[in-house]
Design a protein around this motif. Structure first.
Motif, PDB file in Angstrom:
ATOM      1  N   TRP A  58      -7.177  -3.450   5.761  1.00 62.37           N
ATOM      2  CA  TRP A  58      -5.798  -3.611   6.238  1.00 62.37           C
ATOM      3  C   TRP A  58      -4.933  -2.422   5.856  1.00 62.37           C
ATOM      4  CZ3 TRP A  58      -1.515  -3.534   3.080  1.00 62.37           C
ATOM      5  CH2 TRP A  58      -1.750  -3.711   1.705  1.00 62.37           C
ATOM      6  N   SER A  59      -5.327  -1.704   4.766  1.00 58.28           N
ATOM      7  CA  SER A  59      -4.438  -0.677   4.223  1.00 58.28           C
ATOM      8  C   SER A  59      -4.910   0.759   4.420  1.00 58.28           C
ATOM      9  CB  SER A  59      -4.254  -0.920   2.724  1.00 58.28           C
ATOM     10  OG  SER A  59      -5.515  -0.796   2.063  1.00 58.28           O
ATOM     11  N   SER A  60      -6.170   0.983   4.751  1.00 65.73           N
ATOM     12  CA  SER A  60      -6.711   2.355   4.764  1.00 65.73           C
ATOM     13  C   SER A  60      -5.996   3.255   5.751  1.00 65.73           C
ATOM     14  CB  SER A  60      -8.206   2.349   5.101  1.00 65.73           C
ATOM     15  OG  SER A  60      -8.625   3.665   5.434  1.00 65.73           O
ATOM     16  N   ARG A  61      -5.454   4.371   5.227  1.00 69.35           N
ATOM     17  CA  ARG A  61      -4.778   5.328   6.104  1.00 69.35           C
ATOM     18  C   ARG A  61      -5.773   6.148   6.904  1.00 69.35           C
ATOM     19  NH1 ARG A  61      -4.724   6.288   0.768  1.00 69.35           N
ATOM     20  NH2 ARG A  61      -4.640   8.363  -0.131  1.00 69.35           N
ATOM     21  N   HIS A 101       4.620   7.224   6.620  1.00 66.88           N
ATOM     22  CA  HIS A 101       4.810   5.849   6.152  1.00 66.88           C
ATOM     23  C   HIS A 101       4.365   5.731   4.690  1.00 66.88           C
ATOM     24  CE1 HIS A 101       5.314   1.520   6.716  1.00 66.88           C
ATOM     25  NE2 HIS A 101       4.088   1.289   6.279  1.00 66.88           N
ATOM     26  N   TYR A 102       3.164   6.176   4.417  1.00 67.70           N
ATOM     27  CA  TYR A 102       2.610   6.043   3.061  1.00 67.70           C
ATOM     28  C   TYR A 102       3.322   6.968   2.078  1.00 67.70           C
ATOM     29  CZ  TYR A 102      -1.328   3.430   5.031  1.00 67.70           C
ATOM     30  OH  TYR A 102      -2.101   2.492   5.664  1.00 67.70           O
ATOM     31  N   LEU A 103       3.755   8.141   2.533  1.00 64.04           N
ATOM     32  CA  LEU A 103       4.380   9.074   1.595  1.00 64.04           C
ATOM     33  C   LEU A 103       5.648   8.472   0.978  1.00 64.04           C
ATOM     34  CD1 LEU A 103       4.406  11.817   0.201  1.00 64.04           C
ATOM     35  CD2 LEU A 103       5.847  12.664   2.061  1.00 64.04           C
ATOM     36  N   ASP A 104       6.465   7.822   1.807  1.00 71.39           N
ATOM     37  CA  ASP A 104       7.681   7.185   1.280  1.00 71.39           C
ATOM     38  C   ASP A 104       7.343   6.211   0.160  1.00 71.39           C
ATOM     39  OD1 ASP A 104       8.916   8.553   3.280  1.00 71.39           O
ATOM     40  OD2 ASP A 104       9.392   6.802   4.509  1.00 71.39           O
ATOM     41  N   ILE A 105       6.240   5.510   0.358  1.00 75.10           N
ATOM     42  CA  ILE A 105       5.817   4.504  -0.635  1.00 75.10           C
ATOM     43  C   ILE A 105       5.355   5.207  -1.919  1.00 75.10           C
ATOM     44  CG2 ILE A 105       4.062   2.737  -1.105  1.00 75.10           C
ATOM     45  CD1 ILE A 105       4.274   2.125   1.997  1.00 75.10           C
ATOM     46  N   PHE A 106       4.560   6.258  -1.763  1.00 78.81           N
ATOM     47  CA  PHE A 106       4.121   7.013  -2.950  1.00 78.81           C
ATOM     48  C   PHE A 106       5.339   7.589  -3.685  1.00 78.81           C
ATOM     49  CE2 PHE A 106      -0.035   8.235  -0.525  1.00 78.81           C
ATOM     50  CZ  PHE A 106      -0.450   6.916  -0.597  1.00 78.81           C
ATOM     51  N   GLU A 107       6.279   8.150  -2.911  1.00 77.79           N
ATOM     52  CA  GLU A 107       7.491   8.736  -3.506  1.00 77.79           C
ATOM     53  C   GLU A 107       8.283   7.696  -4.276  1.00 77.79           C
ATOM     54  OE1 GLU A 107       8.568  12.291  -0.257  1.00 77.79           O
ATOM     55  OE2 GLU A 107       9.400  10.288   0.008  1.00 77.79           O
ATOM     56  N   GLU A 108       8.401   6.528  -3.680  1.00 73.56           N
ATOM     57  CA  GLU A 108       9.170   5.447  -4.316  1.00 73.56           C
ATOM     58  C   GLU A 108       8.511   5.021  -5.625  1.00 73.56           C
ATOM     59  OE1 GLU A 108      10.347   2.215  -1.639  1.00 73.56           O
ATOM     60  OE2 GLU A 108       9.696   0.779  -3.174  1.00 73.56           O
ATOM     61  N   ARG A 157       4.203   2.909  15.590  1.00 74.01           N
ATOM     62  CA  ARG A 157       5.120   1.978  14.923  1.00 74.01           C
ATOM     63  C   ARG A 157       4.527   0.577  14.814  1.00 74.01           C
ATOM     64  NH1 ARG A 157       9.378   2.249  18.407  1.00 74.01           N
ATOM     65  NH2 ARG A 157       8.389   0.546  19.530  1.00 74.01           N
ATOM     66  N   GLU A 158       3.880   0.172  15.899  1.00 73.71           N
ATOM     67  CA  GLU A 158       3.375  -1.220  15.957  1.00 73.71           C
ATOM     68  C   GLU A 158       2.192  -1.465  15.036  1.00 73.71           C
ATOM     69  OE1 GLU A 158       2.343  -1.225  20.067  1.00 73.71           O
ATOM     70  OE2 GLU A 158       4.395  -0.638  20.598  1.00 73.71           O
ATOM     71  N   ASN A 159       1.623  -0.415  14.487  1.00 72.69           N
ATOM     72  CA  ASN A 159       0.382  -0.605  13.736  1.00 72.69           C
ATOM     73  C   ASN A 159       0.453  -0.258  12.252  1.00 72.69           C
ATOM     74  OD1 ASN A 159      -1.810  -1.507  15.754  1.00 72.69           O
ATOM     75  ND2 ASN A 159      -0.706   0.109  16.837  1.00 72.69           N
ATOM     76  N   TRP A 160       1.649   0.020  11.759  1.00 74.64           N
ATOM     77  CA  TRP A 160       1.767   0.264  10.316  1.00 74.64           C
ATOM     78  C   TRP A 160       1.446  -1.005   9.533  1.00 74.64           C
ATOM     79  CZ3 TRP A 160       1.678   5.083   9.258  1.00 74.64           C
ATOM     80  CH2 TRP A 160       2.427   6.035   9.949  1.00 74.64           C
ATOM     81  N   PRO A 161       0.712  -0.877   8.449  1.00 76.60           N
ATOM     82  CA  PRO A 161       0.534  -2.041   7.576  1.00 76.60           C
ATOM     83  C   PRO A 161       1.877  -2.423   6.929  1.00 76.60           C
ATOM     84  CG  PRO A 161      -1.074  -0.320   7.069  1.00 76.60           C
ATOM     85  CD  PRO A 161      -0.062   0.284   8.003  1.00 76.60           C
ATOM     86  N   ASP A 162       1.975  -3.637   6.489  1.00 76.47           N
ATOM     87  CA  ASP A 162       3.201  -4.149   5.875  1.00 76.47           C
ATOM     88  C   ASP A 162       3.594  -3.334   4.640  1.00 76.47           C
ATOM     89  OD1 ASP A 162       5.148  -6.523   5.588  1.00 76.47           O
ATOM     90  OD2 ASP A 162       4.234  -6.329   3.602  1.00 76.47           O
ATOM     91  N   ARG A 163       4.846  -2.887   4.632  1.00 71.77           N
ATOM     92  CA  ARG A 163       5.310  -1.985   3.573  1.00 71.77           C
ATOM     93  C   ARG A 163       5.252  -2.628   2.178  1.00 71.77           C
ATOM     94  NH1 ARG A 163       8.963   0.750   0.672  1.00 71.77           N
ATOM     95  NH2 ARG A 163       9.289   2.936   1.232  1.00 71.77           N
ATOM     96  N   ASP A 164       5.732  -3.856   2.067  1.00 70.58           N
ATOM     97  CA  ASP A 164       5.761  -4.510   0.750  1.00 70.58           C
ATOM     98  C   ASP A 164       4.352  -4.704   0.194  1.00 70.58           C
ATOM     99  OD1 ASP A 164       8.476  -4.579   0.928  1.00 70.58           O
ATOM    100  OD2 ASP A 164       8.596  -6.681   1.554  1.00 70.58           O
ATOM    101  N   LYS A 165       3.440  -5.075   1.072  1.00 72.99           N
ATOM    102  CA  LYS A 165       2.053  -5.244   0.618  1.00 72.99           C
ATOM    103  C   LYS A 165       1.459  -3.910   0.143  1.00 72.99           C
ATOM    104  CE  LYS A 165      -1.177  -7.707   2.650  1.00 72.99           C
ATOM    105  NZ  LYS A 165      -2.054  -8.048   3.803  1.00 72.99           N
ATOM    106  N   LEU A 166       1.816  -2.836   0.857  1.00 75.66           N
ATOM    107  CA  LEU A 166       1.320  -1.513   0.456  1.00 75.66           C
ATOM    108  C   LEU A 166       1.880  -1.121  -0.915  1.00 75.66           C
ATOM    109  CD1 LEU A 166       1.422   0.638   3.756  1.00 75.66           C
ATOM    110  CD2 LEU A 166      -0.613  -0.143   2.529  1.00 75.66           C
ATOM    111  N   THR A 195       2.810  -3.066  -3.388  1.00 73.96           N
ATOM    112  CA  THR A 195       2.083  -3.851  -4.402  1.00 73.96           C
ATOM    113  C   THR A 195       0.692  -3.268  -4.651  1.00 73.96           C
ATOM    114  OG1 THR A 195       3.241  -5.823  -3.637  1.00 73.96           O
ATOM    115  CG2 THR A 195       1.277  -6.171  -4.997  1.00 73.96           C
ATOM    116  N   LYS A 196       0.009  -2.963  -3.573  1.00 73.44           N
ATOM    117  CA  LYS A 196      -1.350  -2.420  -3.693  1.00 73.44           C
ATOM    118  C   LYS A 196      -1.367  -1.084  -4.439  1.00 73.44           C
ATOM    119  CE  LYS A 196      -4.782   0.011  -1.037  1.00 73.44           C
ATOM    120  NZ  LYS A 196      -6.104  -0.531  -1.301  1.00 73.44           N
ATOM    121  N   TYR A 197      -0.460  -0.185  -4.047  1.00 69.08           N
ATOM    122  CA  TYR A 197      -0.499   1.162  -4.632  1.00 69.08           C
ATOM    123  C   TYR A 197       0.063   1.191  -6.057  1.00 69.08           C
ATOM    124  CZ  TYR A 197      -2.423   3.194  -0.423  1.00 69.08           C
ATOM    125  OH  TYR A 197      -3.273   3.508   0.615  1.00 69.08           O
ATOM    126  N   VAL A 198       0.970   0.292  -6.387  1.00 70.73           N
ATOM    127  CA  VAL A 198       1.419   0.184  -7.785  1.00 70.73           C
ATOM    128  C   VAL A 198       0.223  -0.173  -8.662  1.00 70.73           C
ATOM    129  CG1 VAL A 198       2.735  -1.255  -9.408  1.00 70.73           C
ATOM    130  CG2 VAL A 198       3.852  -0.347  -7.355  1.00 70.73           C
TER     131      VAL A 198
END
Lengths: 229, 229
Positions: free
Chosen positions: B15-18, B166-173, B202-211, B213-216
């Motif tokens: 579900w999460s693999s970039r 998409h993923y970079l914002d999450i890593f940055e955060e 846009r329609e296929n990004w995995p859910d941000r909150d789940k990502l 949690t996973k990457y933390v």
């Protein structure tokens, strides 16, 4: 051998680079004439640094003013531009296989042998040998029953893995570890010989003694320091 | 959208693999229908391990029984097999550029951000930030004045670099470091937005909150341990 005076093909290489050698082989397999610029990698030319601003490495191909960097990308360009003696097969799945093994060669085989065995010692080197043997096992399975990775003729994966057929012996000799022997990897050992002795390939190997001297010095300077290419 | 009943297209993803996401985007950009197998990467299926014996990773594409591994290799296969909405341009030099930037994205941008910033702390992370900024600077120069790396439409390099959007914002955060901001990299920031909001992407990004949690959790488990992907 056809050569149009209007066509400019120039390769920036060093005498020893196994990545640059891929481009020399490919152009010669295509029957193309080209100019060669030999770079001293300890004192790179302004032109090389301009053409390959990002990686600052050989090889660089210049074709009618267009600059292409990264050896695997250059091989694709050559095959796409000059259709004779194809490096990639027609079938998309066979193409994917060739690209897979070329990438596996750089990402896994080269890394495990160069970074894991050649530039290591002792316990770390033992782990590198184990990883290298594992990677070579996959190559052995793939080449079994075939003359070349590309089938009956030399293809993209053969060119990408071609350093194994000359440089590996030198690395093995310097560190005193045998990785590809006829007992463990009979098909891969046979491929090495077949490839090393193929016309065009054989004629373009850098001098063995000079390579030994170079890599002995390089190993001493870099042992334990990481993984320069 | 055309779909032949005789054609089997199957993608093994998580579900999460970039990396797997690249294949989903490419198939959808081509207008193809396909089956998806969701893998639990902590408990990989026997079929995945059989299909991708070497890397044991997603994505894997199975097309009419033929297996293709490695996301960049799969993208080439898709583009070669289904010609509509090309991911690579016709011109060999433009093709080489697309391949160069896709490779640069994986070898340099991803490595410096993931291995150098996300999985590091303190002094080491500072060095990783410097290396990442250097790499992003090259992307900024390349994308300046263009909508996509592929020109007017999404191409191979956009798909390969798409995780940045998409993923970079999450890593940055998670690490509290901003790498792509509008001041330093205005064109790259604009591309991120353009790409992230394109239909199909846009329609296929995995859910941000789940990502998040996973990457933390992934960062905590791996800090200082090397560079798992």
């Amino acid at each position: 051998m056809k050569y149009s005076m209007a066509e400019e093909i120039k390769v920036f290489r060093s005498w020893s680079s196994r990545f640059a050698l891929r481009i020399i082989w490919a152009l010669k397999l295509k029957g193309l004439e080209f100019d060669t610029v030999y770079e001293d990698l300890t004192n790179k030319s302004p032109l090389l640094l301009q053409y390959n601003q990002i990686h600052k490495k050989v090889p660089v191909l210049v074709h009618n003013g267009k600059v292409i960097c990264e050896s695997l990308v250059i091989l694709e360009y050559i095959d796409e531009t000059w259709k004779q003696n194809p490096l990639l097969p027609e079938d998309p799945h066979q193409q994917a296989n060739a690209r897979f093994w070329a990438k596996f060669g750089d990402d896994k085989v080269l890394q495990s042998i160069w970074g894991g065995v050649f530039l290591k010692e002792g316990k770390e080197q033992e782990e590198g040998v184990a990883a290298s043997m594992e990677n070579l096992k996959y190559l052995e399975e793939e080449i079994r029953g075939k003359k070349f990775f590309g089938g009956e003729t030399i293809g993209l994966a053969d060119i990408a893995l071609g350093w194994l057929a000359h440089y590996l012996d030198i690395f093995e000799e310097i560190v005193g570890v045998k990785l590809i022997d006829h007992e463990k990897f009979p098909s891969l050992a046979a491929w090495k010989q077949e490839f090393a002795n193929a016309p065009i390939i054989r004629e373009n190997w850098p001098d063995r003694d000079k390579l030994v001297t170079k890599y002995v010095a390089m190993r001493e300077a870099n042992l334990g320091k990481g993984t320069p290419k």
